[in-house]
Design a protein around this motif. Structure first.
Motif, PDB file in Angstrom:
ATOM      1  N   TYR A   1      71.149 -51.114  96.444  1.00 47.07           N
ATOM      2  CA  TYR A   1      69.894 -51.842  96.247  1.00 47.07           C
ATOM      3  C   TYR A   1      69.490 -51.868  94.772  1.00 47.07           C
ATOM      4  CZ  TYR A   1      65.097 -53.368  96.828  1.00 47.07           C
ATOM      5  OH  TYR A   1      63.921 -54.072  96.735  1.00 47.07           O
TER       6      TYR A   1
ATOM      7  N   ALA B   1      59.588 -60.235  90.271  1.00 51.23           N
ATOM      8  CA  ALA B   1      58.475 -59.920  89.378  1.00 51.23           C
ATOM      9  C   ALA B   1      57.618 -61.143  89.035  1.00 51.23           C
ATOM     10  CB  ALA B   1      59.005 -59.270  88.106  1.00 51.23           C
TER      11      ALA B   1
ATOM     12  N   GLU C   1      67.403 -55.425  87.058  1.00 49.59           N
ATOM     13  CA  GLU C   1      68.196 -56.105  86.030  1.00 49.59           C
ATOM     14  C   GLU C   1      68.943 -55.205  85.050  1.00 49.59           C
ATOM     15  OE1 GLU C   1      65.444 -58.777  84.171  1.00 49.59           O
ATOM     16  OE2 GLU C   1      64.234 -57.174  83.303  1.00 49.59           O
TER      17      GLU C   1
ATOM     18  N   ASN D   1      67.072 -64.810  88.647  1.00 46.90           N
ATOM     19  CA  ASN D   1      67.472 -64.877  90.049  1.00 46.90           C
ATOM     20  C   ASN D   1      68.126 -66.232  90.375  1.00 46.90           C
ATOM     21  OD1 ASN D   1      66.085 -65.890  92.971  1.00 46.90           O
ATOM     22  ND2 ASN D   1      67.182 -63.963  92.977  1.00 46.90           N
TER      23      ASN D   1
ATOM     24  N   PHE E   1      57.967 -63.313  86.629  1.00 46.07           N
ATOM     25  CA  PHE E   1      57.774 -63.505  85.180  1.00 46.07           C
ATOM     26  C   PHE E   1      58.071 -64.964  84.815  1.00 46.07           C
ATOM     27  CE2 PHE E   1      58.948 -63.340  80.701  1.00 46.07           C
ATOM     28  CZ  PHE E   1      57.899 -62.582  80.187  1.00 46.07           C
TER      29      PHE E   1
ATOM     30  N   LEU F   1      60.015 -53.001  99.180  1.00 51.60           N
ATOM     31  CA  LEU F   1      58.971 -52.498  98.277  1.00 51.60           C
ATOM     32  C   LEU F   1      57.657 -53.248  98.480  1.00 51.60           C
ATOM     33  CD1 LEU F   1      61.163 -52.395  95.022  1.00 51.60           C
ATOM     34  CD2 LEU F   1      60.885 -50.601  96.736  1.00 51.60           C
TER      35      LEU F   1
ATOM     36  N   LYS G   1      60.791 -66.239  79.091  1.00 50.20           N
ATOM     37  CA  LYS G   1      62.024 -65.441  78.993  1.00 50.20           C
ATOM     38  C   LYS G   1      63.082 -66.223  78.223  1.00 50.20           C
ATOM     39  CE  LYS G   1      63.188 -62.941  82.661  1.00 50.20           C
ATOM     40  NZ  LYS G   1      63.721 -62.547  83.967  1.00 50.20           N
TER      41      LYS G   1
ATOM     42  N   SER H   1      65.534 -69.010  90.895  1.00 46.54           N
ATOM     43  CA  SER H   1      64.917 -69.448  89.627  1.00 46.54           C
ATOM     44  C   SER H   1      65.844 -70.460  88.958  1.00 46.54           C
ATOM     45  CB  SER H   1      64.705 -68.276  88.667  1.00 46.54           C
ATOM     46  OG  SER H   1      64.185 -67.154  89.324  1.00 46.54           O
TER      47      SER H   1
ATOM     48  N   ASN I   1      71.241 -63.180  88.784  1.00 44.82           N
ATOM     49  CA  ASN I   1      71.089 -62.042  89.688  1.00 44.82           C
ATOM     50  C   ASN I   1      71.185 -62.533  91.132  1.00 44.82           C
ATOM     51  OD1 ASN I   1      70.313 -59.784  91.100  1.00 44.82           O
ATOM     52  ND2 ASN I   1      68.635 -59.236  89.713  1.00 44.82           N
TER      53      ASN I   1
ATOM     54  N   GLY J   1      70.304 -54.508  91.951  1.00 48.58           N
ATOM     55  CA  GLY J   1      69.565 -55.751  91.756  1.00 48.58           C
ATOM     56  C   GLY J   1      68.540 -55.631  90.629  1.00 48.58           C
TER      57      GLY J   1
ATOM     58  N   GLY K   1      59.825 -66.373  87.820  1.00 49.15           N
ATOM     59  CA  GLY K   1      61.017 -65.754  88.398  1.00 49.15           C
ATOM     60  C   GLY K   1      60.884 -65.539  89.897  1.00 49.15           C
TER      61      GLY K   1
HETATM   62  N1  FMN Z   1      65.998 -59.549  91.388  1.00 48.32           N
HETATM   63  C1  FMN Z   1      66.875 -60.392  91.970  1.00 48.32           C
HETATM   64  O1  FMN Z   1      66.946 -61.547  91.580  1.00 48.32           O
HETATM   65  N2  FMN Z   1      67.698 -59.962  92.989  1.00 48.32           N
HETATM   66  C2  FMN Z   1      67.694 -58.679  93.433  1.00 48.32           C
HETATM   67  O2  FMN Z   1      68.443 -58.328  94.352  1.00 48.32           O
HETATM   68  C3  FMN Z   1      66.780 -57.773  92.824  1.00 48.32           C
HETATM   69  N3  FMN Z   1      66.726 -56.483  93.233  1.00 48.32           N
HETATM   70  C4  FMN Z   1      65.886 -55.623  92.596  1.00 48.32           C
HETATM   71  C5  FMN Z   1      65.873 -54.284  92.990  1.00 48.32           C
HETATM   72  C6  FMN Z   1      65.019 -53.375  92.389  1.00 48.32           C
HETATM   73  C7  FMN Z   1      65.034 -51.934  92.795  1.00 48.32           C
HETATM   74  C8  FMN Z   1      64.132 -53.824  91.372  1.00 48.32           C
HETATM   75  C9  FMN Z   1      63.195 -52.878  90.711  1.00 48.32           C
HETATM   76  C10 FMN Z   1      64.149 -55.143  90.955  1.00 48.32           C
HETATM   77  C11 FMN Z   1      65.027 -56.053  91.551  1.00 48.32           C
HETATM   78  N4  FMN Z   1      65.082 -57.407  91.154  1.00 48.32           N
HETATM   79  C12 FMN Z   1      65.950 -58.258  91.779  1.00 48.32           C
HETATM   80  C13 FMN Z   1      64.270 -57.924  90.025  1.00 48.32           C
HETATM   81  C14 FMN Z   1      65.084 -57.908  88.727  1.00 48.32           C
HETATM   82  O3  FMN Z   1      64.947 -56.646  88.109  1.00 48.32           O
HETATM   83  C15 FMN Z   1      64.602 -58.984  87.744  1.00 48.32           C
HETATM   84  O4  FMN Z   1      63.214 -58.940  87.645  1.00 48.32           O
HETATM   85  C16 FMN Z   1      65.021 -60.394  88.131  1.00 48.32           C
HETATM   86  O5  FMN Z   1      66.417 -60.481  88.308  1.00 48.32           O
HETATM   87  C17 FMN Z   1      64.619 -61.364  87.034  1.00 48.32           C
HETATM   88  O6  FMN Z   1      64.904 -62.684  87.428  1.00 48.32           O
HETATM   89  P1  FMN Z   1      63.732 -63.718  87.700  1.00 48.32           P
HETATM   90  O7  FMN Z   1      62.809 -63.668  86.516  1.00 48.32           O
HETATM   91  O8  FMN Z   1      64.416 -65.033  87.816  1.00 48.32           O
HETATM   92  O9  FMN Z   1      63.048 -63.293  88.956  1.00 48.32           O
END
Ligand code: FMN
Length: 508
Positions: free
Chosen positions: A262, A150, A267, A302, A152, A380, A157, A305, A174, A265, A146
């Motif tokens: 913020y 994260a 999930e 995302n 992942f 972060l 998934k 991804s 996302n 985002g 991802g």
């Molecule tokens: N993931 C995003 O893709 N875009 C974001 O703007 C985003 N903002 C986040 C904000 C916070 C506070 C946190 C804790 C996580 C954020 N994430 C964001 C991560 C998502 O929770 C999630 O892990 C992600 O959408 C999973 O997609 P992926 O596996 O393709 O990365």
């Protein structure tokens, strides 16, 4: 004469619309027949608006263009004071490995014909010839992780959603893109929206979902309108709808626009927002893969991804997996910003050292002063000092040094930056953006700001409290907002202790 002027938001903010108007007016004045294509950005933001003109040798680049520079374009291309040479031969372009962004900036974003001429839809066609479980296996084998933060594994998934029972499943993209220094999602949606549509359709077919949503923020009006137009074209051409490309699969999608917090985002908070609820974080389990949008099995991925899936399906898992280093496979769209000479989007295989990226590719600071630190991974993410510049850009190497690569945003700061202020900013950001559901994040961040203010006023007895508080936030927060805010704070404290001690000296 064929001319490209980006419609990308960054280029428009820097005057691309005025430049396009000036080109149209000048051509009319001189009676020259021109075609202007509004393309996506090539990613060289310091050169925007970057205008390109077709020649027999390829596309010639000019930038940063202003309306006053336009007339000279018609007097001779090579002699133009802002001529940069062939776009494809510019050092920034030559050094990249563009897989996900292969078409961005090159094609007319809303021309399906152009898209197909540049390998578009090949991945989807191949996916349609495979069983859903085979598609999931292909994505698993590619090593794609991802890109939202994260890291992942995407295939795992997808397998969870594929294996989940239920007549209704969803794909949620996302596109909230809240991290500081990030703009890859926006650039892709503006410059090559069909890639994301193709990736989402493949995901839908793979896991058995018939409906997709793109959740983005109202601050992205160009991306929203481009994407909506692209969806309509894809529907009209039978790529979306009841029979995807003439197959028995059905898949359609729509855009959902949030107000731009913020935490939206994150999930689960995103899913609440999509359901019309207040965007507070949900406790996990249940995982969104099993109980996501409207309680149904949902893939949340995302933009990058999902947009990386078409090339994986077209060229094969092994082709993609071959790029990168360790368990970080494929390419990453680095987004370089802050106090930097050459800011923009640079797609490359995982594994470059942070130093190469910052000093070599990005050219160091815009101010010309030495780099003091780089924050990698958004608000972060940890601050990395030059002493850690040998760290390879991979998920594992950054984690091993108490950092993260997140969505690959890099914010560069010069030696005039006060790291105590940066630590305070991290806590303040968390306090403002917290959804309020869990105590360590909601209250911890407020206490963090107060304690850092005490330190700034000279009371360094607050420092052990900060470490203690950060440990509580790390282990006790419901999501990574509270859980990762300690990273910028503790990295600032660890690598720049003098900035925290100086506050004390100044107060004495
Ligand atoms: N993931 C995003 O893709 N875009 C974001 O703007 C985003 N903002 C986040 C904000 C916070 C506070 C946190 C804790 C996580 C954020 N994430 C964001 C991560 C998502 O929770 C999630 O892990 C992600 O959408 C999973 O997609 P992926 O596996 O393709 O990365």
């Amino acid at each position: 004469m064929k001319i490209w002027v980006p419609l990308d938001s960054a280029a428009v903010a820097l005057g691309a619309d005025d430049v396009a108007d000036a080109i149209t007016a000048e051509a009319a004045k001189r009676g020259v027949d021109i075609t202007i294509v509004r393309n996506g950005s090539r990613g060289m933001v310091w050169l925007e608006p970057l205008v390109e003109v077709a020649t027999d040798d390829g596309r010639l680049a000019f930038g940063p263009m202003e309306p006053e520079d336009v007339a000279a374009l018609f007097d001779g291309l090579e002699s133009h004071p802002k001529a940069l040479g062939l776009t494809e031969e510019l050092p920034w372009m030559v050094r990249q490995t563009r897989l996900t962004f292969a078409r961005c900036g090159i094609i007319d974003p809303l021309s399906l014909h152009d898209y197909e001429l540049h390998h578009g839809l090949k991945g989807l066609k191949r996916a349609l010839s495979m069983a859903p479980a085979e598609i999931v296996q292909e994505v698993t084998d590619s090593g794609l992780r991802g890109r939202g933060g994260a890291g992942f594994p995407t295939g795992i998934k997808w397998k969870t959603v594929h294996d989940a029972a239920g007549p209704q499943k969803y794909i949620v993209c996302n596109a909230d893109e809240g991290d500081s220094a990030t703009f890859a999602d926006r650039m892709l949606m503006e410059g090559d929206p069909f890639t994301l549509i193709e990736g989402m359709a493949i995901a839908g077919i793979a896991v058995g979902a018939t409906k997709g949503y793109i959740y983005t923020r109202s601050e992205y009006p160009v991306a929203i309108s481009q994407f909506q137009k692209a969806i309509e074209i894809a529907r009209r051409e039978g790529i979306l709808g009841p029979r995807v490309m003439g197959s028995d699969y059905s898949f359609d999608m729509e855009v959902r626009v949030g107000a731009g917090a913020y935490v939206c985002g994150e999930e689960t908070s995103l899913l609440n927002s999509m359901e019309g609820k207040r965007a507070v974080v949900r406790a996990k389990p249940p995982l969104p893969a099993l109980e996501g949008f409207m309680g149904k099995p949902t893939v949340v991925n995302n933009v990058i991804s999902l947009a990386s899936v078409p090339v994986i399906m077209d060229r094969g898992a092994a082709f993609y997996k071959n790029y990168g280093m360790g368990r970080s496979h494929g390419t990453m769209a680095l987004q370089i910003a802050g106090n930097v000479k050459y800011g923009g989007l640079f797609e490359t295989a995982f594994g470059l050292s942070l130093g190469e990226i910052v000093e070599d590719i990005a050219g160091g600071t815009a101010s010309g002063r030495p780099v003091k630190a780089v924050q990698v991974g958004g608000p972060l993410g940890a601050w990395f000092p030059p002493a850690l510049f040998d760290t390879p850009f991979t998920y594992e190497d950054f984690a091993a040094k108490d950092g993260l690569i997140g969505h690959a945003g890099l914010t560069i700061a010069d030696d005039s930056t006060d790291m105590l202020k940066m630590a305070r900013f991290a806590m303040e950001f968390c306090a403002i953006e917290s959804c309020g559901k869990c105590t360590p994040c909601r209250i911890g961040a407020v206490r963090g700001v107060e304690t850092l203010d005490r330190v700034a006023a000279g009371d360094t007895s607050g420092l052990p409290l900060i470490t203690d508080l950060c440990n509580t936030m790390k282990s006790g927060s419901l999501c990574a907002l509270g859980g990762f805010t300690p990273y910028p704070v503790l990295s600032a404290l660890t690598h720049f202790p003098d900035d925290f001690a100086t506050a004390k000296e100044a107060a004495e």
